[in-house]
Scaffold this motif. Structure first.
Motif, short mmCIF file in Angstrom:
data_model
loop_
_atom_site.label_atom_id
_atom_site.label_comp_id
_atom_site.label_asym_id
_atom_site.label_seq_id
_atom_site.Cartn_x
_atom_site.Cartn_y
_atom_site.Cartn_z
N ASP A 72 0.81 -1.21 0.00
CA ASP A 72 0.00 0.00 0.00
C ASP A 72 0.85 1.27 0.00
N HIS A 73 2.06 1.17 -0.56
CA HIS A 73 2.94 2.35 -0.63
C HIS A 73 2.23 3.49 -1.35
N LEU B 65 -4.47 0.23 -4.93
CA LEU B 65 -4.99 0.29 -3.57
C LEU B 65 -6.40 -0.26 -3.50
N SER B 66 -7.22 0.01 -4.52
CA SER B 66 -8.58 -0.53 -4.52
C SER B 66 -8.55 -2.06 -4.65
N ALA C 273 -9.89 -4.90 -1.74
CA ALA C 273 -10.85 -5.97 -2.07
C ALA C 273 -10.32 -7.35 -1.72
N THR C 274 -9.03 -7.44 -1.35
CA THR C 274 -8.43 -8.74 -1.00
C THR C 274 -7.67 -8.61 0.32
N PRO C 275 -8.33 -8.28 1.41
CA PRO C 275 -7.63 -8.00 2.67
C PRO C 275 -7.00 -9.22 3.32
N LEU D 56 -0.82 -7.68 -10.44
CA LEU D 56 -0.91 -6.47 -11.25
C LEU D 56 0.49 -6.06 -11.67
N ILE D 57 0.61 -5.49 -12.86
CA ILE D 57 1.90 -5.01 -13.34
C ILE D 57 1.74 -3.58 -13.86
#
Length: 222
Positions: free
Chosen positions: A40-41, A49-50, A54-56, A102-103
């Protein structure tokens, strides 16, 4: 802002049929660096971040890497034409692999001149012919990719870098992956870099980067 220390990387020429016998590495033409950041930098790309919110229940790290290409020098000939950066994510347990969920970038572009119209005149046996031609560089600009990423949601993401006409492959090119880690395992990333350089006398020649163990294998989590 994250500051990444870049390390010099040797480029070793690949031996191919018809290639020159000189196998001298190229030095001072490519540097590489990396950093591990919290998922979460604050500098994370838009949308990351979204995805995390959604995947905590999962664990992630952000792997930030930079390839920096240097211009041709008298003692180090050849201009960069194309390069690739590949990352192989793994753990000692072969059944489980970290995943680059994600990339970034998926694609980074640069404007290039489009085609315009002009007039051409030809005289044949006393008859004037008027035609229409499209000289380059006189029309509106269009976007073409200079960096392109592949392998989202895979354990082996890859990025390609290329030069465009009027826009050489030089300078710093950052890329990043949001890596989902395998819990309670040593998660690593093995880095591979290859490049094509164009020489005035040799033509196009392929090289592989000679990475030292420190940037070559990155420990993401233990």
């Amino acid at each position: 802002m994250t500051e990444i220390r870049l390390h010099d990387v040797e480029l070793l020429p690949e031996r191919t049929l018809g290639s020159p016998a000189d196998g001298t590495p190229l030095r001072g033409r490519l540097t590489f660096g990396w950093d591990l950041l919290p998922a979460d930098h604050a500098g994370a790309p838009a949308g990351w971040l979204s995805y995390l919110s959604a995947t905590p229940d999962r664990k992630f790290r952000q792997l930030l890497m930079v390839c920096s290409f240097r211009p041709e020098r008298p003692e180090s000939r050849g201009v960069f034409r194309h390069a690739s950066l590949g990352v192989a994510l793994s753990t000692p347990e072969r059944a489980a692999q970290p995943i680059a969920r994600l990339i970034d970038p998926g694609e980074r572009t640069h404007p290039v001149p489009g085609l315009g119209t002009g007039m051409s005149f030809t005289v044949t046996t006393g008859v004037l012919d008027v035609g229409v031609e499209k000289p380059s560089g006189s029309g509106p600009a269009r976007e073409e990719w200079i960096v392109r990423g592949h392998g989202a949601s895979q354990p082996n993401p890859q990025w390609e870098f290329r030069r465009l006409k009027g826009f050489p492959l030089v300078g710093d090119h950052p890329v990043a992956a949001l890596v989902e880690l395998v819990p309670d395992c040593i998660n690593t990333a093995e880095v591979l870099v290859a490049a094509e350089l164009e020489h005035r006398s040799w033509g196009i020649r392929r090289y592989r980067a000679q990475l030292t163990p420190t940037p070559h294998t990155i420990v993401l989590a233990e």
